[in-house]
Scaffold this motif. Structure first.
Motif, PDB file in Angstrom:
ATOM      1  N   GLN A   1      19.568  48.581  10.182  1.00  8.07           N
ATOM      2  CA  GLN A   1      20.326  47.496   9.566  1.00  8.07           C
ATOM      3  C   GLN A   1      21.737  48.023   9.300  1.00  8.07           C
ATOM      4  OE1 GLN A   1      20.074  45.882   5.202  1.00  8.07           O
ATOM      5  NE2 GLN A   1      18.680  44.629   6.456  1.00  8.07           N
ATOM      6  N   ILE A   2      22.730  47.363   9.870  1.00 10.96           N
ATOM      7  CA  ILE A   2      24.116  47.766   9.671  1.00 10.96           C
ATOM      8  C   ILE A   2      24.798  46.733   8.792  1.00 10.96           C
ATOM      9  CG2 ILE A   2      26.299  48.355  10.774  1.00 10.96           C
ATOM     10  CD1 ILE A   2      24.803  49.161  13.255  1.00 10.96           C
ATOM     11  N   ARG A   3      25.334  47.201   7.677  1.00 14.78           N
ATOM     12  CA  ARG A   3      25.965  46.325   6.699  1.00 14.78           C
ATOM     13  C   ARG A   3      27.481  46.458   6.753  1.00 14.78           C
ATOM     14  NH1 ARG A   3      22.161  47.708   1.388  1.00 14.78           N
ATOM     15  NH2 ARG A   3      20.157  47.074   2.330  1.00 14.78           N
ATOM     16  N   ALA A   4      28.169  45.336   6.698  1.00 16.45           N
ATOM     17  CA  ALA A   4      29.629  45.353   6.666  1.00 16.45           C
ATOM     18  C   ALA A   4      30.109  45.890   5.328  1.00 16.45           C
ATOM     19  CB  ALA A   4      30.180  43.950   6.908  1.00 16.45           C
ATOM     20  N   GLY A   5      31.305  46.494   5.340  1.00 20.95           N
ATOM     21  CA  GLY A   5      31.906  46.999   4.112  1.00 20.95           C
ATOM     22  C   GLY A   5      33.173  46.242   3.793  1.00 20.95           C
TER      23      GLY A   5
ATOM     24  N   SER B   1      30.180  30.380  17.306  1.00 17.73           N
ATOM     25  CA  SER B   1      28.984  29.969  16.580  1.00 17.73           C
ATOM     26  C   SER B   1      29.138  30.211  15.100  1.00 17.73           C
ATOM     27  CB  SER B   1      27.777  30.762  17.107  1.00 17.73           C
ATOM     28  OG  SER B   1      27.924  32.129  16.825  1.00 17.73           O
ATOM     29  N   SER B   2      28.405  29.458  14.303  1.00 19.19           N
ATOM     30  CA  SER B   2      28.548  29.496  12.853  1.00 19.19           C
ATOM     31  C   SER B   2      27.916  30.715  12.218  1.00 19.19           C
ATOM     32  CB  SER B   2      27.927  28.242  12.241  1.00 19.19           C
ATOM     33  OG  SER B   2      26.548  28.187  12.537  1.00 19.19           O
ATOM     34  N   GLY B   3      27.189  31.511  12.978  1.00 26.93           N
ATOM     35  CA  GLY B   3      26.689  32.766  12.427  1.00 26.93           C
ATOM     36  C   GLY B   3      25.304  32.679  11.829  1.00 26.93           C
ATOM     37  N   GLY B   4      24.463  31.736  12.221  1.00 26.18           N
ATOM     38  CA  GLY B   4      23.102  31.711  11.730  1.00 26.18           C
ATOM     39  C   GLY B   4      22.302  32.853  12.321  1.00 26.18           C
ATOM     40  N   SER B   5      21.178  33.173  11.718  1.00 25.91           N
ATOM     41  CA  SER B   5      20.369  34.283  12.183  1.00 25.91           C
ATOM     42  C   SER B   5      19.731  33.964  13.521  1.00 25.91           C
ATOM     43  CB  SER B   5      19.275  34.601  11.156  1.00 25.91           C
ATOM     44  OG  SER B   5      19.838  34.993   9.936  1.00 25.91           O
ATOM     45  N   SER B   6      19.698  34.958  14.394  1.00 24.95           N
ATOM     46  CA  SER B   6      18.992  34.812  15.657  1.00 24.95           C
ATOM     47  C   SER B   6      17.600  35.382  15.484  1.00 24.95           C
ATOM     48  CB  SER B   6      19.746  35.551  16.768  1.00 24.95           C
ATOM     49  OG  SER B   6      19.907  36.907  16.435  1.00 24.95           O
ATOM     50  N   SER B   7      16.728  35.125  16.426  1.00 23.22           N
ATOM     51  CA  SER B   7      15.349  35.570  16.308  1.00 23.22           C
ATOM     52  C   SER B   7      15.249  37.058  16.570  1.00 23.22           C
ATOM     53  CB  SER B   7      14.468  34.813  17.317  1.00 23.22           C
ATOM     54  OG  SER B   7      14.506  33.427  17.048  1.00 23.22           O
ATOM     55  N   ALA B   8      14.521  37.762  15.722  1.00 24.45           N
ATOM     56  CA  ALA B   8      14.335  39.196  15.906  1.00 24.45           C
ATOM     57  C   ALA B   8      13.245  39.441  16.938  1.00 24.45           C
ATOM     58  CB  ALA B   8      13.945  39.847  14.574  1.00 24.45           C
TER      59      ALA B   8
ATOM     60  N   ILE C   1      20.777  38.275  12.503  1.00 22.30           N
ATOM     61  CA  ILE C   1      22.082  38.310  11.856  1.00 22.30           C
ATOM     62  C   ILE C   1      21.998  37.524  10.549  1.00 22.30           C
ATOM     63  CG2 ILE C   1      24.516  37.677  12.041  1.00 22.30           C
ATOM     64  CD1 ILE C   1      24.188  37.841  15.100  1.00 22.30           C
ATOM     65  N   ASN C   2      22.283  38.196   9.457  1.00 23.01           N
ATOM     66  CA  ASN C   2      22.325  37.554   8.145  1.00 23.01           C
ATOM     67  C   ASN C   2      23.800  37.357   7.793  1.00 23.01           C
ATOM     68  OD1 ASN C   2      22.347  36.912   5.383  1.00 23.01           O
ATOM     69  ND2 ASN C   2      20.419  37.992   5.043  1.00 23.01           N
ATOM     70  N   ALA C   3      24.311  36.171   8.081  1.00 23.87           N
ATOM     71  CA  ALA C   3      25.739  35.907   7.887  1.00 23.87           C
ATOM     72  C   ALA C   3      26.128  35.966   6.422  1.00 23.87           C
ATOM     73  CB  ALA C   3      26.104  34.541   8.478  1.00 23.87           C
ATOM     74  N   GLY C   4      25.238  35.530   5.536  1.00 24.78           N
ATOM     75  CA  GLY C   4      25.544  35.544   4.113  1.00 24.78           C
ATOM     76  C   GLY C   4      25.666  36.946   3.564  1.00 24.78           C
ATOM     77  N   ALA C   5      24.746  37.820   3.948  1.00 27.65           N
ATOM     78  CA  ALA C   5      24.753  39.201   3.462  1.00 27.65           C
ATOM     79  C   ALA C   5      25.671  40.092   4.284  1.00 27.65           C
ATOM     80  CB  ALA C   5      23.338  39.769   3.481  1.00 27.65           C
ATOM     81  N   LYS C   6      26.202  39.570   5.394  1.00 26.30           N
ATOM     82  CA  LYS C   6      27.090  40.337   6.287  1.00 26.30           C
ATOM     83  C   LYS C   6      26.367  41.585   6.802  1.00 26.30           C
ATOM     84  CE  LYS C   6      30.538  37.512   5.264  1.00 26.30           C
ATOM     85  NZ  LYS C   6      29.810  36.536   4.441  1.00 26.30           N
ATOM     86  N   GLU C   7      25.195  41.363   7.404  1.00 24.39           N
ATOM     87  CA  GLU C   7      24.422  42.478   7.932  1.00 24.39           C
ATOM     88  C   GLU C   7      23.653  42.036   9.175  1.00 24.39           C
ATOM     89  OE1 GLU C   7      22.142  43.205   4.380  1.00 24.39           O
ATOM     90  OE2 GLU C   7      20.414  42.063   5.127  1.00 24.39           O
ATOM     91  N   VAL C   8      23.360  43.007  10.034  1.00 26.66           N
ATOM     92  CA  VAL C   8      22.580  42.750  11.237  1.00 26.66           C
ATOM     93  C   VAL C   8      21.437  43.750  11.286  1.00 26.66           C
ATOM     94  CG1 VAL C   8      24.091  44.230  12.649  1.00 26.66           C
ATOM     95  CG2 VAL C   8      22.666  42.501  13.766  1.00 26.66           C
TER      96      VAL C   8
END
Length: 397
Positions: free
Chosen positions: A109-113, A29-36, A85-92
């Motif tokens: 919220q876990i952010r990628a480094g 999948s392209s990484g769009g946000s899923s519903s919270a 999932i916020n693909a642009g900000a690289k965070e969930v």
């Protein structure tokens, strides 16, 4: 640079694993946000798990040191179902759940480094962005920045660092340790600035004349040497990736942990800014035991969290190639080597002061020679604490 940031070199190695893996990642999948999920009422939350009542931030923000991977599994275990999932900000972002999926009244919220934060240290990111509650650190980074960006680690996410030096057992059948490499003139490829290398040279384990700081994370130089060189890596990744997914090599690797040479630093500690510790104390008293238990739960049954990790890798789509095979290998290796394991007192996530003191003794003079200013009279109590650790939580045999 610091050993704790050496995960950053792995993106190049992973990107080199071949077109087939890249296509696999692109096909997801392209990484769009899923519903919270809708917020859950906190009325029936058990007192021990009620982070909202404990004064935790409405969203506990955790800054990691790299892209999602199995070594982070104990923290992704905290993310409840149907996260955003916020693909642009690289965070969930999702509900922060305790053991058994119990909602805690707050979100995580876990952010990628790594590439997501321009390869900056997590410490600098924590001091730049005050919304960050917790960050992944290593004792070498804490010592190096103790005078300028002080932090306190409240839990050891990993008991042993996965940092290694690896080699081809086919080309070097008599080698069993890094010291065996040092008895030869074999080049040792590493990422310039790694804090363990001055230690290995100073102890006479390796020779200054044989180490090569030009390693860029790809297997190309190693492969070009016909497997004659030795090279740094992570026990939880490269030995599997290089022997399964790097088509230009595709042979077994052997290694020794840097920790086994005496440079036994903590990596992936869960830490806070020192100036925020007092205000976060009521929260940490309940949050840290929940985080301890999440690691236990992940190691016991990693499947669902691995699914989230792989989903995030696909969504972030920044060149980090990570497969189910690598994730499975990482978990197996973490258990086998005690990378995720109990402290000597039998507690998961606890720090050993004597070990931290030994690292201060090793690194303070190294950093002084490099012109880094560490805190005068630095002690373990300045950078780690077991105040919030629940001693009853441990990994069972």
């Amino acid at each position: 640079m610091l050993t704790t940031r050496r995960r950053s070199v792995r993106i190049a190695a992973a990107a080199a694993v071949g077109t087939a893996l890249a296509l696999t990642a692109a096909a997801c999948s392209s990484g769009g946000s899923s519903s919270a999920a809708a917020p859950v009422s906190t009325a029936n939350i058990p007192a021990a798990d009620n982070l909202k009542a404990a004064g935790c931030p409405s969203t506990v923000v955790l800054q990691t040191d790299w892209d999602p991977e199995a070594e982070h599994g104990g923290q992704y275990q905290l993310v409840g179902p149907n996260p955003t999932i916020n693909a642009g900000a690289k965070e969930v972002t999702g509900e922060l759940v305790a053991h058994g999926g119990v909602d805690t009244g707050v979100q995580i919220q876990i952010r990628a480094g790594g590439p997501a934060i321009g390869y900056q240290t997590v410490s600098s990111q924590m001091y730049k962005d005050s919304s960050i509650t917790l960050g992944y650190l290593g004792t070498d980074e804490q010592i190096a920045l103790s005078a300028t960006q002080p932090t306190v680690a409240v839990m050891a996410g990993l008991e042993i660092s996965p940092q290694i030096i690896q080699w081809s057992p086919q080309e070097h059948p008599t080698w069993n340790t890094i010291a065996d490499i040092g008895k030869t003139n074999t080049p040792v490829l590493y990422y310039q600035g790694a804090s363990y290398m001055p230690y290995l040279i100073g102890k006479g384990i390796l020779k200054a004349s044989q180490v090569n700081g030009s390693y860029d994370g790809t297997p190309s130089v190693f492969v070009a040497s016909g497997g004659q060189d030795a090279v740094q890596g992570f026990a939880t990744a490269e030995p599997y990736i290089w022997s399964h997914d790097v088509q230009s090599w595709d042979k077994p690797m052997k290694y020794e942990l840097i920790a086994d040479t005496g440079f036994n630093f903590y990596q992936q500690e869960i830490a806070v800014r020192k100036d925020k510790l007092a205000a976060l104390t009521p929260c940490l008293k309940k949050l840290v035991p929940i985080m301890q238990q999440a690691i236990v739960d992940y190691i016991a049954n990693p499947a669902s969290t691995e699914k989230l990790i792989l989903q995030l890798v696909t969504a972030y789509n920044n060149g980090w190639v990570y497969t189910q095979g690598t994730a499975n290998y990482a978990v197996t290796t973490m258990k086998k080597l005690g990378i995720v394991g109990n402290a000597p007192d039998g507690t998961l996530g606890a720090f050993t002061d004597s070990r931290v003191q030994q690292l201060i003794g090793i690194l303070a003079p190294i950093y002084a020679k490099q012109g880094k200013q560490t805190l005068t009279g630095l002690t373990p109590a300045d950078i780690v604490t077991n105040e919030f650790i629940d001693p009853s939580i441990s990994l069972k045999s």
